[in-house]
Design a protein around this motif. Structure first.
Motif, PDB file in Angstrom:
ATOM      1  N   GLN A 302       0.891  -1.067  -0.021  1.00 34.63           N
ATOM      2  CA  GLN A 302      -0.132  -0.022   0.157  1.00 34.63           C
ATOM      3  C   GLN A 302       0.728   1.293  -0.093  1.00 34.63           C
ATOM      4  O   GLN A 302       0.595   2.324  -0.574  1.00 34.63           O
ATOM      5  CB  GLN A 302      -0.896  -0.137   1.059  1.00 34.63           C
ATOM      6  N   CYS A 311       0.088  -2.943   6.035  1.00 39.03           N
ATOM      7  CA  CYS A 311      -1.469  -2.788   5.370  1.00 39.03           C
ATOM      8  C   CYS A 311      -2.176  -2.201   6.426  1.00 39.03           C
ATOM      9  O   CYS A 311      -2.470  -2.779   7.505  1.00 39.03           O
ATOM     10  CB  CYS A 311      -1.775  -4.342   5.317  1.00 39.03           C
ATOM     11  N   ASN A 313      -5.493  -1.504   6.522  1.00 39.96           N
ATOM     12  CA  ASN A 313      -6.794  -1.638   6.686  1.00 39.96           C
ATOM     13  C   ASN A 313      -6.900  -2.948   7.665  1.00 39.96           C
ATOM     14  O   ASN A 313      -7.956  -3.616   7.847  1.00 39.96           O
ATOM     15  CB  ASN A 313      -7.616  -1.735   5.340  1.00 39.96           C
ATOM     16  N   LYS A 318      -5.188  -1.321  13.594  1.00 42.39           N
ATOM     17  CA  LYS A 318      -6.313  -0.395  14.018  1.00 42.39           C
ATOM     18  C   LYS A 318      -5.656   0.365  15.127  1.00 42.39           C
ATOM     19  O   LYS A 318      -5.863   1.494  15.302  1.00 42.39           O
ATOM     20  CB  LYS A 318      -7.670  -1.138  14.083  1.00 42.39           C
ATOM     21  N   GLU A 546     -10.556   7.057   5.133  1.00 35.38           N
ATOM     22  CA  GLU A 546     -11.683   7.007   4.465  1.00 35.38           C
ATOM     23  C   GLU A 546     -12.378   8.493   4.779  1.00 35.38           C
ATOM     24  O   GLU A 546     -12.406   9.036   5.788  1.00 35.38           O
ATOM     25  CB  GLU A 546     -12.686   5.988   4.935  1.00 35.38           C
TER      26      GLU A 546
END
Length: 626
Positions: A302, A311, A313, A318, A546
């Motif tokens: 990414q 990564c 996502n 998180k 997002e």
């Protein structure tokens, strides 16, 4: 270090073991991949795998397990190879040996894809250093080959356990033990397939001249690799950035094959005879210059920022993201202060530079790339080192970048657009063959009066298309092929840029340092490394968040637009509204907000008003359009 070094130093033994256990059961390859996947989950195991980006090739043991961070520069035609083959015993008293049985019904022909991969173009020094510091693989020549190995006969290397002739013995043993034939994964006898022609060419090639490694940018270092991919190659495309794990093949014997072996290779792959000498030279370069990696695991990256999880996502990332987002406000404030100093005290220009650096093409509507935000910083002092040092500051913040000095000579002579060379059957790289999220800084302050010739005009057109449409049209002689891209373009100029920027901000320096280099160096040295790292995480992370606009805010924006048009129809166009929305988007994300608020919308309008007022004032002062 992970237990059981065999999978690192002798991965072919592991592969051979799985084949011996499973025979011709097609699932054996999946078991190999699963095995290495599991191994890489153990005790930070990826950090122990030697990287071709960091370890010199002559320090690496042939047929060992390695990794490589790279960009796909070209994709060659698919290759056919013998996935399973049978050997027959041709023992004589003097020379016991195994020979390939070409007529065995058990031989299996399979297909693989070859990528030509280069190190990530424009990768920043801080990125390379961070990867080096994170990795724990410390390879020295005493534990593998010495740097002079290319001068030695391969028979002298006792530590090279899987030479082609020894591997034939292994395959024979496997067959006698009840399995079928041998395995060609890496280090296989049939490795002659495309590399065989190299030896044929050695006499005619002037090997003292540097082999063209086809790097997109000038001055790049590092190995190029021929990457053999055995599954899921359709998932990848040219210009993707990959992290590869696989088996290194650098046998010197590949480059010194004699005519008999060349003929044997042609028997195994009759298509090879149809290649031109130039194609053979390009597709089968000496393994000492362009090593081969036989891929076991390949992951599309990414981003290449080593300070973030690979990564973003994934569930395990998180926690990192939410933790960083909780301290975003002070990071943004410090970054704004840092960039204000870099822009000679201009805080408005610093705001726009932050917005530019976190902008990204988040989607495309028909041909229109949404989210791009090319900024033209005009008013840069001419005949000053300011633009050069500003680029150095940007280099310290972003993972990959390139400064294009826009001189007449460069525009007329540099190759910007990749083109297909049909004689060599390869894609010849150009400056604009760059991976996503690269920062391209175009320095227009160096432009003197002069004449652009035809290539120069084509290069300017290519830059304009890149900025406007975020695409580069590669030249395939008989047609153009469109390659979408996602490149942040930042233009420094004295007056208004010749190129079509989305946004022009005129620099208003609050100070002119007597010594620009000293000023910028002291600015960099005053920032703590930990703070600089926070800036780097901030600028990478926010590009991947997002973002959305609620129906309520959408309605408010529409009403606002109608109101502005009512007061003065000339004051704002649909294009102005689009730019305002892009500014509001980047402004929201820069504050860690993933949805547009009324407050951010008003702040975006205020920034745009300040920027336009400044341009108008400058226009009045100079009496001409900027």
């Amino acid at each position: 270090m992970p237990c059981g070094e065999d999978w690192l130093s002798h991965p072919l033994g592991i592969v051979q073991g799985f084949f011996a256990q499973n025979g011709v059961n097609p699932d054996w390859e999946k078991k190999v991949i699963e095995y290495f996947k599991e191994k890489l989950k153990e005790n930070n195991a990826p950090k122990w795998v030697p990287s071709l980006n960091e370890v010199p090739l002559h320090y690496l043991k042939p047929n060992s397990f390695v990794k490589f961070r790279c960009m796909i520069q070209d994709m060659f035609d698919p290759e056919f190879y013998m996935g399973v083959y049978e050997t027959v015993n041709q023992n004589t008293k003097a020379h016991p040996q195994q020979e390939l049985d070409l007529n065995s019904p058990r031989n299996t022909t399979l297909e693989r894809q070859t990528f030509y991969c280069v190190p990530v173009p424009g990768e920043s020094t801080w990125v390379k250093e961070a990867y080096v510091n994170a990795n724990q693989a410390r390879v020295s020549p005493s534990t593998s080959y010495t740097p002079s190995r290319h001068k030695r006969s391969y028979e002298d290397d006792d530590d090279m356990d899987l030479q082609p002739n020894k591997q034939k013995d292994q395959h024979a043993g496997a067959r006698q033990a009840g399995s079928v034939g041998g395995l060609q994964w890496c280090g296989e006898p049939k490795r002659l397939e495309t590399e065989a022609s190299t030896g044929q060419q050695l006499n005619s090639l002037n090997l003292s001249s540097p082999f063209d490694l086809n790097f997109p940018l000038p001055g790049e270092k590092g190995p190029a690799c021929l990457v053999k991919v055995y599954e899921d190659w359709d998932c990848f495309k040219v210009n993707d950035i990959l992290e590869l794990y696989g088996i290194l093949s650098v046998d010197p014997v590949l480059s010194i094959l004699n005519n008999d072996e060349r003929d044997a290779s042609a028997l195994l792959d009759p298509m090879e005879c149809t290649d031109t000498a130039e194609e053979q030279r390009v597709h089968s370069p000496p393994a000492s210059l362009v090593p081969r990696i036989h891929v076991i695991l390949a992951q599309k990256l990414q981003h290449i920022n080593p300070l973030l999880p690979a990564c973003l996502n994934k569930e395990e990332s998180k926690t990192f993201v939410s933790s960083f987002m909780s301290e975003l406000s002070p990071v943004r404030a410090e970054l704004l202060g840092f960039l204000t100093h870099a822009l000679l005290g201009d805080s408005l220009a610093a705001e726009y530079l932050i917005l530019h650096l976190i902008s990204t093409v988040y989607t495309r509507r028909d041909v229109l790339p949404l989210g791009k935000f090319t900024v033209n910083l005009s008013g840069c002092p001419r005949n000053s080192t300011f633009t050069e040092h500003l680029y150095r500051i940007i280099q310290h913040l972003v993972p990959a970048s390139f400064r294009l000095q826009m001189t007449i000579e460069n525009m007329n002579h540099l190759k910007f657009i990749p083109h297909k060379d049909y004689t060599a059957n390869r894609l010849v790289s150009g400056l604009l063959q760059l991976p996503s999220n690269t920062s391209l800084v175009i320095d227009e302050t160096l432009l003197e009066q002069g004449q652009l010739d035809t290539p120069g005009v084509h290069n300017v057109t290519a830059l304009s298309n890149l900025i406007t449409w975020q695409k580069v049209d590669y030249d395939f002689s008989y047609h153009q092929m469109e390659f979408p891209c996602n490149i942040n373009v930042f233009i420094t100029s004295e007056g208004r840029s010749l190129l079509p920027a989305d946004c022009q901000i005129h620099l208003q320096p609050q100070l002119i340092p007597p010594n620009m280099e000293e000023y910028m160096n002291s600015l960099l040295s005053a920032v703590l490394p930990s703070v600089l790292n926070k800036f780097r995480i901030y600028l990478t992370l926010l590009r991947f968040l997002e973002y959305s606009i609620s129906d309520e805010i959408t309605k408010a924006v529409e009403d606002d637009f109608v109101e502005m048009r009512k007061n003065d129809p000339q004051s704002i166009t649909a294009d102005d509204l689009h730019q305002l929305l892009v500014v509001a988007r980047c402004l929201s994300l820069s504050a860690g907000q993933t949805t547009l608020s009324r407050e951010r919308w008003l702040r975006a309008k205020q920034l745009e008003s300040l920027r336009r007022t400044r341009l108008q004032q400058q226009k009045c002062v100079n009496g001409n359009e900027l």
